[in-house]
Design a protein around this motif. Structure first.
Motif, PDB file in Angstrom:
ATOM      1  N   SER A   1      55.996  17.455 -46.391  1.00  0.00           N
ATOM      2  CA  SER A   1      54.573  17.553 -46.698  1.00  0.00           C
ATOM      3  C   SER A   1      53.769  17.810 -45.427  1.00  0.00           C
ATOM      4  CB  SER A   1      54.082  16.265 -47.371  1.00  0.00           C
ATOM      5  OG  SER A   1      52.676  16.261 -47.477  1.00  0.00           O
ATOM      6  N   PRO A   2      53.057  18.912 -45.321  1.00  0.00           N
ATOM      7  CA  PRO A   2      52.219  19.148 -44.130  1.00  0.00           C
ATOM      8  C   PRO A   2      51.150  18.077 -43.957  1.00  0.00           C
ATOM      9  CG  PRO A   2      52.513  21.182 -45.373  1.00  0.00           C
ATOM     10  CD  PRO A   2      53.035  20.072 -46.236  1.00  0.00           C
ATOM     11  N   PHE A   3      50.639  17.548 -45.074  1.00  0.00           N
ATOM     12  CA  PHE A   3      49.611  16.509 -44.979  1.00  0.00           C
ATOM     13  C   PHE A   3      50.164  15.258 -44.309  1.00  0.00           C
ATOM     14  CE2 PHE A   3      47.831  12.648 -46.960  1.00  0.00           C
ATOM     15  CZ  PHE A   3      46.549  12.712 -46.451  1.00  0.00           C
ATOM     16  N   LEU A   4      51.342  14.783 -44.739  1.00  0.00           N
ATOM     17  CA  LEU A   4      51.940  13.594 -44.139  1.00  0.00           C
ATOM     18  C   LEU A   4      52.303  13.843 -42.681  1.00  0.00           C
ATOM     19  CD1 LEU A   4      54.259  12.329 -47.029  1.00  0.00           C
ATOM     20  CD2 LEU A   4      52.000  11.481 -46.379  1.00  0.00           C
ATOM     21  N   GLN A   5      52.783  15.022 -42.390  1.00  0.00           N
ATOM     22  CA  GLN A   5      53.108  15.352 -41.007  1.00  0.00           C
ATOM     23  C   GLN A   5      51.865  15.303 -40.119  1.00  0.00           C
ATOM     24  OE1 GLN A   5      55.173  19.109 -40.752  1.00  0.00           O
ATOM     25  NE2 GLN A   5      56.638  18.575 -42.341  1.00  0.00           N
ATOM     26  N   LEU A   6      50.760  15.837 -40.621  1.00  0.00           N
ATOM     27  CA  LEU A   6      49.527  15.862 -39.829  1.00  0.00           C
ATOM     28  C   LEU A   6      48.991  14.454 -39.610  1.00  0.00           C
ATOM     29  CD1 LEU A   6      47.356  17.546 -38.445  1.00  0.00           C
ATOM     30  CD2 LEU A   6      46.163  17.684 -40.652  1.00  0.00           C
ATOM     31  N   VAL A   7      49.036  13.605 -40.661  1.00  0.00           N
ATOM     32  CA  VAL A   7      48.543  12.226 -40.530  1.00  0.00           C
ATOM     33  C   VAL A   7      49.374  11.465 -39.500  1.00  0.00           C
ATOM     34  CG1 VAL A   7      48.272  10.033 -41.735  1.00  0.00           C
ATOM     35  CG2 VAL A   7      47.556  12.151 -42.843  1.00  0.00           C
ATOM     36  N   ALA A   8      50.706  11.577 -39.598  1.00  0.00           N
ATOM     37  CA  ALA A   8      51.576  10.871 -38.655  1.00  0.00           C
ATOM     38  C   ALA A   8      51.374  11.389 -37.236  1.00  0.00           C
ATOM     39  CB  ALA A   8      53.033  11.023 -39.087  1.00  0.00           C
ATOM     40  N   TRP A   9      51.276  12.714 -37.091  1.00  0.00           N
ATOM     41  CA  TRP A   9      51.072  13.274 -35.758  1.00  0.00           C
ATOM     42  C   TRP A   9      49.745  12.812 -35.171  1.00  0.00           C
ATOM     43  CZ3 TRP A   9      47.411  16.283 -33.388  1.00  0.00           C
ATOM     44  CH2 TRP A   9      47.757  16.799 -32.135  1.00  0.00           C
ATOM     45  N   GLY A  10      48.687  12.768 -35.997  1.00  0.00           N
ATOM     46  CA  GLY A  10      47.389  12.312 -35.513  1.00  0.00           C
ATOM     47  C   GLY A  10      47.410  10.866 -35.064  1.00  0.00           C
ATOM     48  N   TYR A  11      48.106  10.014 -35.816  1.00  0.00           N
ATOM     49  CA  TYR A  11      48.219   8.597 -35.429  1.00  0.00           C
ATOM     50  C   TYR A  11      48.940   8.477 -34.085  1.00  0.00           C
ATOM     51  CZ  TYR A  11      49.579   3.690 -35.557  1.00  0.00           C
ATOM     52  OH  TYR A  11      49.774   2.359 -35.241  1.00  0.00           O
ATOM     53  N   ILE A  12      50.078   9.148 -33.963  1.00  0.00           N
ATOM     54  CA  ILE A  12      50.859   9.059 -32.730  1.00  0.00           C
ATOM     55  C   ILE A  12      50.069   9.601 -31.548  1.00  0.00           C
ATOM     56  CG2 ILE A  12      52.940   9.935 -31.584  1.00  0.00           C
ATOM     57  CD1 ILE A  12      54.277   9.912 -34.383  1.00  0.00           C
ATOM     58  N   TRP A  13      49.377  10.714 -31.756  1.00  0.00           N
ATOM     59  CA  TRP A  13      48.570  11.291 -30.673  1.00  0.00           C
ATOM     60  C   TRP A  13      47.484  10.315 -30.232  1.00  0.00           C
ATOM     61  CZ3 TRP A  13      43.297  12.443 -31.330  1.00  0.00           C
ATOM     62  CH2 TRP A  13      42.686  13.039 -30.215  1.00  0.00           C
ATOM     63  N   ALA A  14      46.795   9.686 -31.188  1.00  0.00           N
ATOM     64  CA  ALA A  14      45.683   8.806 -30.845  1.00  0.00           C
ATOM     65  C   ALA A  14      46.159   7.555 -30.110  1.00  0.00           C
ATOM     66  CB  ALA A  14      44.927   8.418 -32.116  1.00  0.00           C
ATOM     67  N   PHE A  15      47.186   6.892 -30.628  1.00  0.00           N
ATOM     68  CA  PHE A  15      47.588   5.616 -30.043  1.00  0.00           C
ATOM     69  C   PHE A  15      48.410   5.778 -28.774  1.00  0.00           C
ATOM     70  CE2 PHE A  15      46.188   4.119 -34.116  1.00  0.00           C
ATOM     71  CZ  PHE A  15      45.754   2.830 -33.879  1.00  0.00           C
ATOM     72  N   ARG A  16      48.963   6.963 -28.539  1.00  0.00           N
ATOM     73  CA  ARG A  16      49.597   7.194 -27.249  1.00  0.00           C
ATOM     74  C   ARG A  16      48.591   7.637 -26.196  1.00  0.00           C
ATOM     75  NH1 ARG A  16      55.102  10.606 -27.706  1.00  0.00           N
ATOM     76  NH2 ARG A  16      53.631  12.201 -28.425  1.00  0.00           N
ATOM     77  N   SER A  17      47.437   8.114 -26.617  1.00  0.00           N
ATOM     78  CA  SER A  17      46.421   8.608 -25.684  1.00  0.00           C
ATOM     79  C   SER A  17      45.510   7.498 -25.189  1.00  0.00           C
ATOM     80  CB  SER A  17      45.585   9.703 -26.353  1.00  0.00           C
ATOM     81  OG  SER A  17      46.395  10.773 -26.785  1.00  0.00           O
ATOM     82  N   ILE A  18      45.232   6.505 -26.050  1.00  0.00           N
ATOM     83  CA  ILE A  18      44.304   5.435 -25.688  1.00  0.00           C
ATOM     84  C   ILE A  18      45.070   4.349 -24.937  1.00  0.00           C
ATOM     85  CG2 ILE A  18      42.676   3.735 -26.571  1.00  0.00           C
ATOM     86  CD1 ILE A  18      42.374   5.487 -29.062  1.00  0.00           C
ATOM     87  N   PRO A  19      44.594   3.908 -23.764  1.00  0.00           N
ATOM     88  CA  PRO A  19      45.288   2.839 -23.028  1.00  0.00           C
ATOM     89  C   PRO A  19      45.405   1.567 -23.861  1.00  0.00           C
ATOM     90  CG  PRO A  19      43.650   3.902 -21.644  1.00  0.00           C
ATOM     91  CD  PRO A  19      43.436   4.434 -23.027  1.00  0.00           C
ATOM     92  N   LEU A  20      46.489   0.847 -23.657  1.00  0.00           N
ATOM     93  CA  LEU A  20      46.746  -0.362 -24.435  1.00  0.00           C
ATOM     94  C   LEU A  20      45.651  -1.403 -24.241  1.00  0.00           C
ATOM     95  CD1 LEU A  20      48.491  -2.142 -26.229  1.00  0.00           C
ATOM     96  CD2 LEU A  20      49.835  -2.750 -24.203  1.00  0.00           C
ATOM     97  N   ILE A  21      45.160  -1.540 -23.019  1.00  0.00           N
ATOM     98  CA  ILE A  21      44.140  -2.552 -22.778  1.00  0.00           C
ATOM     99  C   ILE A  21      42.861  -2.243 -23.553  1.00  0.00           C
ATOM    100  CG2 ILE A  21      43.250  -1.416 -20.691  1.00  0.00           C
ATOM    101  CD1 ILE A  21      42.824  -4.225 -19.536  1.00  0.00           C
ATOM    102  N   VAL A  22      42.547  -0.966 -23.716  1.00  0.00           N
ATOM    103  CA  VAL A  22      41.374  -0.583 -24.502  1.00  0.00           C
ATOM    104  C   VAL A  22      41.583  -0.933 -25.969  1.00  0.00           C
ATOM    105  CG1 VAL A  22      39.936   1.355 -25.241  1.00  0.00           C
ATOM    106  CG2 VAL A  22      40.764   1.243 -22.884  1.00  0.00           C
ATOM    107  N   GLN A  23      42.775  -0.682 -26.484  1.00  0.00           N
ATOM    108  CA  GLN A  23      43.062  -1.023 -27.874  1.00  0.00           C
ATOM    109  C   GLN A  23      42.957  -2.527 -28.112  1.00  0.00           C
ATOM    110  OE1 GLN A  23      46.675   0.849 -29.413  1.00  0.00           O
ATOM    111  NE2 GLN A  23      46.610   2.346 -27.744  1.00  0.00           N
ATOM    112  N   LEU A  24      43.494  -3.314 -27.181  1.00  0.00           N
ATOM    113  CA  LEU A  24      43.446  -4.768 -27.336  1.00  0.00           C
ATOM    114  C   LEU A  24      42.009  -5.276 -27.314  1.00  0.00           C
ATOM    115  CD1 LEU A  24      46.425  -5.781 -25.020  1.00  0.00           C
ATOM    116  CD2 LEU A  24      46.358  -5.914 -27.517  1.00  0.00           C
ATOM    117  N   LEU A  25      41.208  -4.773 -26.370  1.00  0.00           N
ATOM    118  CA  LEU A  25      39.818  -5.214 -26.290  1.00  0.00           C
ATOM    119  C   LEU A  25      39.014  -4.754 -27.506  1.00  0.00           C
ATOM    120  CD1 LEU A  25      39.118  -4.670 -22.486  1.00  0.00           C
ATOM    121  CD2 LEU A  25      39.457  -6.832 -23.705  1.00  0.00           C
ATOM    122  N   PHE A  26      39.374  -3.603 -28.068  1.00  0.00           N
ATOM    123  CA  PHE A  26      38.690  -3.141 -29.275  1.00  0.00           C
ATOM    124  C   PHE A  26      38.923  -4.106 -30.434  1.00  0.00           C
ATOM    125  CE2 PHE A  26      39.048  -0.993 -33.375  1.00  0.00           C
ATOM    126  CZ  PHE A  26      37.777  -0.481 -33.516  1.00  0.00           C
TER     127      PHE A  26
END
Length: 295
Positions: free
Chosen positions: A105-130
């Motif tokens: 499914s292209p839709f599922l692929q895009l959702v998973a890719w977007g999640y991985i891109w976002a959480f690998r791009s944002i520093p962990l400390i920023v995620q924790l403080l958020f």
């Protein structure tokens, strides 16, 4: 030493007989520079050990005073809890994301890719403080019809505490990396394996758990173990949220007695001990999944 004489055939002329040695001595290849390197490393280790033993700055009495205290053990237990919860939740969500990326499914692929891109791009400390300060951004959360009536309201102040925010941040961050590790392990298995299984009429679910997954685990385990060890040491970053894990508790103690180096060594040695235990577990698990492939 035995020799064999070689003589020319009768009726022919040629050079005199030659003596060839049949039993040649075997001499091992010498590696002088290897021993030079070994000696240099031993000298450096001896100098380092001598410095540890004689330099009063390490303050070993203070180290042994706090190494096995109840406060340190309690903080160590919090660190282990954060590691276990973050690993389990992260790899479960990572397996779901990996299956989405591998779906047709292209839709599922895009959702998973977007999640991985976002959480690998944002520093962990920023995620924790958020997640720790989510009540500042959203006072209340609700369930209902989008842009319509809302049925359930609840305050974000009561949603989760500091420990829950830390577990959530670590798990979501870990899931992005776990997804790529699991996906990489699955696609490393030759497609001919599943094609042969399908030709034999083996159901797809059984193909995955009995054929693909055991082979994929050989690629997943080393990288997955590295991520678990990184998460274990990375739990020290939750000290910014005042969670009493190992590194935070050590900071509290040396903030009172000003013995920075020996207290840091307390945390360091405990990290080394538990990392070594995780490495031993990794070795035996890898050896189990390598059965039938190594001799």
């Amino acid at each position: 030493m035995s020799t064999t004489s070689v003589t020319p055939a009768s009726g022919t002329t040629g050079p005199p007989a030659l003596s060839l040695e049949t039993d040649l001595p075997v001499v091992a290849r010498r590696h002088p520079w290897r021993w030079v390197g070994v000696g240099a490393v031993l000298v450096l280790l001896a100098m380092f050990a001598h410095g540890l033993a004689t330099n009063p700055g390490w303050d070993w009495p203070t180290f042994f005073q706090f190494f096995a205290t109840r406060t340190v053990f309690a903080a160590l237990w919090v660190t282990v809890q954060l590691t276990v919860y973050g690993t389990v939740l992260g790899f479960v969500l990572g397996a779901v994301l990996a299956s989405m990326r591998l779906s047709s499914s292209p839709f599922l692929q895009l959702v998973a890719w977007g999640y991985i891109w976002a959480f690998r791009s944002i520093p962990l400390i920023v995620q924790l403080l958020f997640w720790f300060n989510i009540a500042y951004l959203y006072k209340e959360l609700s369930l209902g019809i989008p842009f319509g009536p809302e049925f359930v309201h609840f305050s974000t102040n009561d949603l989760f505490g500091p420990l829950g925010a830390a577990v959530l941040g670590l798990a979501l961050h870990q899931a992005a990396y776990a997804a790529e590790i699991i996906r990489g392990g699955i696609i490393s298995v030759d497609a001919g394996q599943t094609e042969a299984a399908a030709a034999l009429g083996i159901p797809k679910l059984r193909q995955f758990f009995r054929i693909v997954l055991p082979q994929a685990m050989r690629s997943i385990l080393p990288n997955g173990a590295n991520e678990v060890i990184s998460l274990f040491k990375g739990t020290s970053i939750v000290s910014v949220m005042a969670i009493p894990e190992l590194f935070y508790q050590v900071q509290v103690i040396y903030g009172r007695n000003s013995r920075v180096v020996p207290l840091l060594m307390v945390a360091t040695v405990w990290y080394i001990v538990l990392t070594t235990l995780l490495s031993i577990v990794q070795y035996y698990v890898e050896r189990r999944f390598a059965r039938g492939t190594t001799r």
